[in-house]
Design an enzyme around this catalytic site. Sequence first.
Site, PDB file in Angstrom:
ATOM      1  N   ARG A 121      11.164  -5.963  -4.424  1.00 28.12           N
ATOM      2  CA  ARG A 121      11.108  -4.855  -4.997  1.00 28.12           C
ATOM      3  C   ARG A 121      11.559  -5.140  -6.502  1.00 28.12           C
ATOM      4  O   ARG A 121      12.423  -4.573  -6.990  1.00 28.12           O
ATOM      5  CB  ARG A 121      12.257  -4.028  -4.205  1.00 28.12           C
ATOM      6  CG  ARG A 121      11.985  -2.874  -3.408  1.00 28.12           C
ATOM      7  CD  ARG A 121      11.384  -3.246  -2.193  1.00 28.12           C
ATOM      8  NE  ARG A 121      10.644  -2.023  -1.610  1.00 28.12           N
ATOM      9  CZ  ARG A 121      10.928  -1.103  -0.748  1.00 28.12           C
ATOM     10  NH1 ARG A 121      12.218  -1.058  -0.569  1.00 28.12           N
ATOM     11  NH2 ARG A 121      10.191  -0.179  -0.327  1.00 28.12           N
ATOM     12  N   GLN A 126       5.480  -3.373  -7.970  1.00 28.81           N
ATOM     13  CA  GLN A 126       5.526  -1.888  -7.556  1.00 28.81           C
ATOM     14  C   GLN A 126       3.928  -1.371  -7.061  1.00 28.81           C
ATOM     15  O   GLN A 126       3.846  -0.677  -6.125  1.00 28.81           O
ATOM     16  CB  GLN A 126       6.053  -1.137  -8.770  1.00 28.81           C
ATOM     17  CG  GLN A 126       6.796  -0.039  -8.449  1.00 28.81           C
ATOM     18  CD  GLN A 126       7.928   0.630  -9.364  1.00 28.81           C
ATOM     19  OE1 GLN A 126       7.801  -0.141 -10.610  1.00 28.81           O
ATOM     20  NE2 GLN A 126       8.865   1.191  -9.146  1.00 28.81           N
ATOM     21  N   ASP A 129       3.368  -2.139  -3.604  1.00 30.00           N
ATOM     22  CA  ASP A 129       4.338  -1.776  -2.542  1.00 30.00           C
ATOM     23  C   ASP A 129       3.781  -0.654  -1.511  1.00 30.00           C
ATOM     24  O   ASP A 129       3.918   0.229  -1.498  1.00 30.00           O
ATOM     25  CB  ASP A 129       5.377  -1.227  -3.294  1.00 30.00           C
ATOM     26  CG  ASP A 129       6.616  -1.354  -2.369  1.00 30.00           C
ATOM     27  OD1 ASP A 129       6.409  -1.260  -1.224  1.00 30.00           O
ATOM     28  OD2 ASP A 129       7.744  -0.918  -3.121  1.00 30.00           O
ATOM     29  N   SER A 132       6.361   1.479   0.180  1.00 39.95           N
ATOM     30  CA  SER A 132       6.879   2.881  -0.309  1.00 39.95           C
ATOM     31  C   SER A 132       5.670   3.679  -0.300  1.00 39.95           C
ATOM     32  O   SER A 132       5.852   4.773  -0.135  1.00 39.95           O
ATOM     33  CB  SER A 132       6.912   2.337  -2.166  1.00 39.95           C
ATOM     34  OG  SER A 132       8.116   1.737  -2.093  1.00 39.95           O
ATOM     35  N   TYR A 227      18.103  -2.511  -1.486  1.00 40.89           N
ATOM     36  CA  TYR A 227      18.254  -1.974   0.022  1.00 40.89           C
ATOM     37  C   TYR A 227      19.784  -1.918   0.315  1.00 40.89           C
ATOM     38  O   TYR A 227      20.673  -2.464  -0.364  1.00 40.89           O
ATOM     39  CB  TYR A 227      17.568  -3.091   0.671  1.00 40.89           C
ATOM     40  CG  TYR A 227      16.453  -3.244   0.740  1.00 40.89           C
ATOM     41  CD1 TYR A 227      15.230  -2.244   1.302  1.00 40.89           C
ATOM     42  CD2 TYR A 227      15.668  -4.223   0.134  1.00 40.89           C
ATOM     43  CE1 TYR A 227      13.909  -2.284   1.402  1.00 40.89           C
ATOM     44  CE2 TYR A 227      14.160  -4.472   0.246  1.00 40.89           C
ATOM     45  CZ  TYR A 227      13.520  -3.564   0.719  1.00 40.89           C
ATOM     46  OH  TYR A 227      12.139  -3.686   0.514  1.00 40.89           O
TER      47      TYR A 227
END
Length: 374
Positions: A121, A126, A129, A132, A227
Amino acid sequence: MKRIGILKEEGQQKIAVLLPENIKQLKEITDVSVVVENGLGDAIGISDSEYKSAGAIIALNSKELIQVTDIILSFSRVCDSEHFSEHKTFIGFFDVLNDFSSVLPLKKKNTDMYSLGLLPRTTMAQSMDVLSSIASLVGYKAVLLASSLSSSTVPMISGAGGTLRPAKVIILGAGVAGLQAIATAKRLGAIVKAFDVRHASKSDVTSLGAEFIEVEGAIDSASAGGYAVEQSKDYLNEVNKVLDAEMRTADIIITTAKIPGKRAPLLIQEETILNMKSGSIIVDLASETGGNSALTEKGITITTKNGVRIVGTTDLLADTAKSASFVIGNNFTSFLKHYLKNHVNEEDEILRSTKVLTNGIVTSERLVEEIENY
Ligand code: NAD
């Protein structure tokens, strides 16, 4: 020149892991040829000829595709073929921490494997991802599903017959899915409250106009990459007490609480459910890993004897397959570009974190012990 192959998903999974525009982007920046399996985009209304116009070659079936390509992409199709070998690389999005079934056939064929389910992460990762992207769509869809199942309206509605009060919606877990669920429920006009063990999520919750349910004493781990970590028994008992009171008066509850590689935390006890209002709805987005509610059954909707409906569906992504293919296609394209540029660099953080197998040997630190003992 690298040859990239895109497999068609199987069963209910309607996602196309790359769209024609992704293929154009790849071909513009690097010397690759792309082969797609016949019918790749059928479920989302994209024909083979659109893929052809974007520069792809169409393979008759997966066997032919695997035979003629070097890098094979699949979203979630577990694949076994005599044509996998040590010269091939398989890239997918698999929950390899909970399910080894995608890994075992490739391990036997000495293949390289990457899973985007293991991405770090970080800011660099990003744009890749997938987790997500999925969480966001599923969080949105969960609220729409709950609203359509509810026999009460969500916004306040005033009319000739009086005023209908806004629904009370509770979101448990305020990560990516939870925040999208909050935003969607707010747009529908609900009164929204949310809870998360990560206190850092409080500002996200309140910035969306929802109320954060406070419970003091959580273990907040900065080392877990953003997390959550498992919590103490005492703390979870305190959470139960606070949430129980809130949930008894809720119309809709969306649960999204997860801990990577572990069973989902149990946040709605049976006793709470049996004291909830008849007609209220729980959508449990953690049903795949055991569920956040005591009565969730994976994959199905049940109605309790006091009239609470609990949805344990794992199919919400398939209901947004077109949008999902758009965002997931961009995530995979971004990963592929990174892979093609950096795959010789063994120190690259993104590739090291996502690499599951090197020539059939488990090299993922997170998996090594579990799979070798399997
Ligand atoms: P997730 O799907 O693993 O979990 C969902 C949420 O459940 C999390 O917010 C977690 O804290 C919460 N949860 C776990 N146990 C709980 C419990 N007992 N009670 C209540 N809530 C509990 O997490 P996620 O949504 O994928 O994201 C987690 C974090 O990572 C968020 O802060 C998110 O913004 C961040 N993130 C960062 C990046 C990046 O920097 N590239 C990408 C995605 C997410």
